[in-house]
Design a protein around this motif. Structure first.
Motif, PDB file in Angstrom:
ATOM      1  N   SER A 482      10.217 -12.117  19.259  1.00  0.00           N
ATOM      2  CA  SER A 482      11.367 -11.718  20.197  1.00  0.00           C
ATOM      3  C   SER A 482      11.904 -10.463  19.801  1.00  0.00           C
ATOM      4  O   SER A 482      12.823 -10.264  20.680  1.00  0.00           O
ATOM      5  N   GLU A 483      11.426 -10.116  18.770  1.00  0.00           N
ATOM      6  CA  GLU A 483      12.186  -8.670  18.115  1.00  0.00           C
ATOM      7  C   GLU A 483      11.515  -7.411  18.735  1.00  0.00           C
ATOM      8  O   GLU A 483      12.149  -6.485  18.560  1.00  0.00           O
ATOM      9  N   VAL A 484      10.546  -7.490  19.459  1.00  0.00           N
ATOM     10  CA  VAL A 484       9.967  -6.361  20.091  1.00  0.00           C
ATOM     11  C   VAL A 484       9.806  -6.450  21.381  1.00  0.00           C
ATOM     12  O   VAL A 484       9.529  -7.525  22.020  1.00  0.00           O
ATOM     13  N   SER A 485       9.655  -5.338  22.410  1.00  0.00           N
ATOM     14  CA  SER A 485       9.660  -5.231  23.666  1.00  0.00           C
ATOM     15  C   SER A 485       8.199  -5.197  24.133  1.00  0.00           C
ATOM     16  O   SER A 485       7.927  -5.077  25.327  1.00  0.00           O
ATOM     17  N   GLY A 486       7.371  -4.677  23.285  1.00  0.00           N
ATOM     18  CA  GLY A 486       5.975  -4.412  23.630  1.00  0.00           C
ATOM     19  C   GLY A 486       5.108  -4.455  22.255  1.00  0.00           C
ATOM     20  O   GLY A 486       5.766  -5.021  21.241  1.00  0.00           O
ATOM     21  N   VAL A 487       3.660  -4.349  22.444  1.00  0.00           N
ATOM     22  CA  VAL A 487       2.755  -4.501  21.173  1.00  0.00           C
ATOM     23  C   VAL A 487       3.394  -3.421  20.017  1.00  0.00           C
ATOM     24  O   VAL A 487       3.513  -2.211  20.515  1.00  0.00           O
ATOM     25  N   THR A 488       3.607  -3.912  18.842  1.00  0.00           N
ATOM     26  CA  THR A 488       4.054  -3.095  17.928  1.00  0.00           C
ATOM     27  C   THR A 488       3.122  -3.329  16.751  1.00  0.00           C
ATOM     28  O   THR A 488       3.181  -4.502  16.120  1.00  0.00           O
ATOM     29  N   LEU A 489       2.499  -2.284  16.032  1.00  0.00           N
ATOM     30  CA  LEU A 489       1.973  -2.251  14.850  1.00  0.00           C
ATOM     31  C   LEU A 489       2.911  -2.103  14.046  1.00  0.00           C
ATOM     32  O   LEU A 489       3.245  -0.661  13.799  1.00  0.00           O
ATOM     33  N   VAL A 490       3.010  -2.770  12.626  1.00  0.00           N
ATOM     34  CA  VAL A 490       3.645  -2.373  11.758  1.00  0.00           C
ATOM     35  C   VAL A 490       2.984  -2.241  10.547  1.00  0.00           C
ATOM     36  O   VAL A 490       2.308  -3.307  10.003  1.00  0.00           O
ATOM     37  N   VAL A 491       2.693  -1.002  10.098  1.00  0.00           N
ATOM     38  CA  VAL A 491       1.964  -0.677   8.875  1.00  0.00           C
ATOM     39  C   VAL A 491       2.681  -1.066   7.715  1.00  0.00           C
ATOM     40  O   VAL A 491       3.667  -0.589   7.316  1.00  0.00           O
ATOM     41  N   GLY A 492       2.359  -2.056   6.944  1.00  0.00           N
ATOM     42  CA  GLY A 492       3.091  -2.696   5.673  1.00  0.00           C
ATOM     43  C   GLY A 492       2.788  -1.965   4.540  1.00  0.00           C
ATOM     44  O   GLY A 492       1.757  -0.994   4.381  1.00  0.00           O
ATOM     45  N   ALA A 493       3.195  -2.590   3.505  1.00  0.00           N
ATOM     46  CA  ALA A 493       3.100  -2.102   1.922  1.00  0.00           C
ATOM     47  C   ALA A 493       1.725  -2.268   1.346  1.00  0.00           C
ATOM     48  O   ALA A 493       1.313  -1.803   0.397  1.00  0.00           O
ATOM     49  N   ASP A 494       1.010  -3.287   2.143  1.00  0.00           N
ATOM     50  CA  ASP A 494      -0.427  -3.602   1.682  1.00  0.00           C
ATOM     51  C   ASP A 494      -1.344  -2.559   2.413  1.00  0.00           C
ATOM     52  O   ASP A 494      -2.600  -2.706   2.165  1.00  0.00           O
ATOM     53  N   TRP A 495      -0.962  -1.434   3.296  1.00  0.00           N
ATOM     54  CA  TRP A 495      -1.815  -0.877   3.694  1.00  0.00           C
ATOM     55  C   TRP A 495      -1.099   0.774   3.735  1.00  0.00           C
ATOM     56  O   TRP A 495      -0.995   1.413   4.651  1.00  0.00           O
ATOM     57  N   ARG A 496      -1.565   1.339   2.493  1.00  0.00           N
ATOM     58  CA  ARG A 496      -0.625   2.504   2.179  1.00  0.00           C
ATOM     59  C   ARG A 496      -1.750   3.938   2.472  1.00  0.00           C
ATOM     60  O   ARG A 496      -1.140   4.858   2.152  1.00  0.00           O
ATOM     61  N   GLU A 497      -2.857   3.554   2.571  1.00  0.00           N
ATOM     62  CA  GLU A 497      -3.746   4.732   2.710  1.00  0.00           C
ATOM     63  C   GLU A 497      -5.013   4.339   3.544  1.00  0.00           C
ATOM     64  O   GLU A 497      -5.140   3.201   3.713  1.00  0.00           O
ATOM     65  N   GLY A 498      -5.677   5.349   4.418  1.00  0.00           N
ATOM     66  CA  GLY A 498      -6.866   5.012   4.967  1.00  0.00           C
ATOM     67  C   GLY A 498      -6.334   4.632   6.400  1.00  0.00           C
ATOM     68  O   GLY A 498      -5.229   4.436   6.953  1.00  0.00           O
ATOM     69  N   THR A 499      -7.347   4.456   7.401  1.00  0.00           N
ATOM     70  CA  THR A 499      -7.126   4.359   8.862  1.00  0.00           C
ATOM     71  C   THR A 499      -7.936   3.006   9.205  1.00  0.00           C
ATOM     72  O   THR A 499      -7.894   2.685  10.502  1.00  0.00           O
ATOM     73  N   THR A 500      -8.408   2.557   8.451  1.00  0.00           N
ATOM     74  CA  THR A 500      -9.086   1.008   8.717  1.00  0.00           C
ATOM     75  C   THR A 500      -8.285   0.046   7.704  1.00  0.00           C
ATOM     76  O   THR A 500      -8.311   0.317   6.459  1.00  0.00           O
ATOM     77  N   TYR A 501      -7.901  -0.914   8.179  1.00  0.00           N
ATOM     78  CA  TYR A 501      -7.042  -2.018   7.210  1.00  0.00           C
ATOM     79  C   TYR A 501      -8.021  -2.318   6.222  1.00  0.00           C
ATOM     80  O   TYR A 501      -9.167  -2.982   6.368  1.00  0.00           O
ATOM     81  N   PRO A 502      -7.485  -2.406   4.733  1.00  0.00           N
ATOM     82  CA  PRO A 502      -8.559  -2.984   3.636  1.00  0.00           C
ATOM     83  C   PRO A 502      -8.853  -4.329   3.660  1.00  0.00           C
ATOM     84  O   PRO A 502      -8.052  -5.102   3.865  1.00  0.00           O
ATOM     85  N   LYS A 503      -9.925  -4.534   3.691  1.00  0.00           N
ATOM     86  CA  LYS A 503     -10.282  -6.042   3.634  1.00  0.00           C
ATOM     87  C   LYS A 503     -10.056  -6.630   2.192  1.00  0.00           C
ATOM     88  O   LYS A 503     -10.104  -5.996   1.411  1.00  0.00           O
TER      89      LYS A 503
END
Length: 536
Positions: A482-503
């Motif tokens: 309920s804290e967002v009004s639309g689709v929101t991607l939050v890039v967290g501390a586990d993804w500090r580099e690159g453009t594909t989420y690390p497996k």
């Protein structure tokens, strides 16, 4: 006291707290118990089936005593801070893990606590949460894990509201975790833990100095061990000390000496080593209680119930004797050799050598094991939680170029600063993939341990999952909010580099980081080494 407390940080040494005066007003029942011992024995016998049979809370002395025990308990709001952690979904058998936060307060608000803890001049100060342990019971109740965060660890603290005064404490990015208790009570400490770990915490309990003494006396003594004679006392330029004085070897301690053991820090050499000594004590106490078989001994269990209800404050949803009893039965079901005590992996704070910060990769691995309910021990049969197939939304996604998504940079962590430009980088990658309506949010100072895709309502779930899939983000990280009004991607501390989420590979049972300093609940062989200046 340690050097950091002298330098201005509120980090008084302390351990477990409850409330003062909890037992007042119960004098009448003592005469009744003396006059009718057989009725007491009959009416107050605890049953392993239900607490109502235990006290037969229907009428007369049994009902009055049941109400007396309930009146002993102090209660408070479960969470008083801003937190996004969500309760774990049930497993295939409909079971969910249970997480309880145990907080030791250093409050000096009563004469009893001042006598036990000293520092009379700080009596009016807000209490600090100097002991913080997360107790995790697995969904199947076959194993348990306990994780301590040392009191001098610096972490982000969310905005919290004091439930008694309505005072609002603003969020901080890098404060010592033991101050959370003074910023909105135990509910603020709970919210801080949830944000740091991503683990939903069901309940909290607090206990003070006097409570520790009561509980230690009720148990009847707990065996501990030191390798050298120890005397934790003030030394030149190092004030404070718990007063613990013991000869080398094994000894059963209770009462004030048990409190001294739990508060000792200088003689062990560090706050993480103090946590290790506390883990030894807790494991020994659990083994002692199991040997005593208190659940089938009405008198013993009644004594423990009296001590526990006088000693504990609890979150309001477990604020009755029956609920506490039901909770204790769940804890009792775990074998001692399936209990693992650990300390959050940590390193020296680069900003202040007297403080600690989480060791990011190792700490996150531990938190993931808790979130995924993976046992900390490997007993030869558990191979970790079986992976649940990802639930794909029944709501079809819109065309890629019609999906609006806001990308936020929340790469700042408890020990690392934000990575500049991450929102622009990831939103740019989405545009290249055909998501023409992707944009970057310029809001600064956000922090999220794990990358997450949030959506506000069911009709946008498919869109959110489509965004996640395009970047390799697992669907388990797509959350309704309920804290967002639309689709929101939050890039967290586990993804500090690159453009594909690390497996990331799924953790396996017993695969704890080497920095977790784990201790098995059945291991009675351990002894504490004493830092040389405190040997005698």
């Amino acid at each position: 006291m340690t050097q950091n407390s002298v330098q201005g940080e509120q980090t008084r040494g302390g351990v477990p707290q409850a409330r003062e005066g909890a037992a007042e007003g119960s004098g009448g029942r003592h005469g009744r118990r003396r006059a009718r011992p057989r009725r007491k024995h009959r009416v107050l016998r605890w049953s392993a089936t239900t607490l109502s049979v235990l006290i037969l809370g229907t009428a007369g002395a049994g009902y009055l005593y049941y109400q007396h025990l309930n009146g002993n308990l102090g209660t408070g709001e479960r969470s008083s801070g801003d937190s996004k952690a969500k309760k774990t979904a049930p497993n295939a058998a409909g079971q969910t893990p249970l997480n309880i936060l145990l907080i030791g307060s250093d409050s000096r608000a009563s004469d009893e606590n001042v006598a036990l803890g000293g520092s009379r001049d700080t009596r009016a100060n807000p209490p600090l949460g100097d002991v913080q342990m997360l107790i995790h019971l697995s969904a199947d109740r076959k194993s348990a894990a306990v994780v301590t965060i040392p009191r001098d660890t610096r972490v982000p603290i969310p905005e919290c509201t004091d439930p008694e005064t309505d005072e609002v404490y603003p969020a901080t990015t890098n404060s010592i975790i033991n101050t959370t208790l003074a910023r909105g009570g135990a509910g603020c400490t709970l919210a801080t833990w949830q944000n740091l770990t991503g683990v939903y915490i069901d309940h909290w309990m607090t206990i003070d100095f006097a409570g520790v003494v009561r509980m230690a006396d009720a148990v009847g003594g707990v065996e501990v061990c030191v390798n050298q004679n120890v005397h934790d006392r003030p030394l030149p330029r190092v004030p404070g000390g718990s007063g613990l004085k013991m000869e080398a070897g094994r000894k059963e301690i209770k009462g004030k000496q048990a409190l001294q053991w739990l508060r000792t820090r200088h003689a062990w050499g560090s706050d993480p080593l103090r946590a290790k000594a506390q883990h030894m004590y807790m494991n020994s106490m659990i083994r002692t209680l199991k040997k005593q078989n208190v659940f089938t001994d009405g008198g013993r269990l009644m004594d423990l119930a009296e001590a526990a209800t006088k000693s504990l404050d609890v979150s309001e949803e477990i604020g009755s004797v029956k609920k506490l009893y039901d909770l204790s039965k769940q804890l009792k079901s775990v074998p001692t050799d399936r209990i693992t005590m650990t300390t959050m992996p940590n390193v020296q704070d680069p900003q202040d050598k007297n403080h600690l910060v989480p060791l990011e990769a190792d700490a996150e691995k531990m938190w993931q094991m808790l979130r995924d309910d993976v046992p900390f021990d490997d007993n030869g049969t558990d191979s970790g939680k079986k992976k649940t197939p990802e639930k794909v939304s029944k709501d079809p996604a819109a065309e890629d170029d019609q999906i609006g998504v806001l990308v936020q940079n929340a790469t700042r962590s408890s020990s690392l600063g934000p990575v500049d430009g991450r929102a622009r980088t990831v939103s740019g990658q989405l545009v290249q993939k055909g998501f023409a309506r992707a944009s970057a949010d310029t809001t600064a100072g956000l922090s999220e341990e794990r990358t997450v895709v949030r959506y506000p309502s069911a009709e946008l779930e498919g869109d959110a999952q489509r965004i996640a899939k395009s970047l390799g983000i697992p669907l388990s990280s797509v959350k309704k909010s309920s804290e967002v009004s639309g689709v929101t991607l939050v890039v967290g501390a586990d993804w500090r580099e690159g453009t594909t989420y690390p497996k990331k590979s799924d953790p396996k049972a017993g695969d704890l980081p080497s920095t977790s300093d784990e201790l098995n609940g059945a291991d009675s062989s351990k002894c504490m080494d004493v830092y040389e200046p405190y040997q005698w």
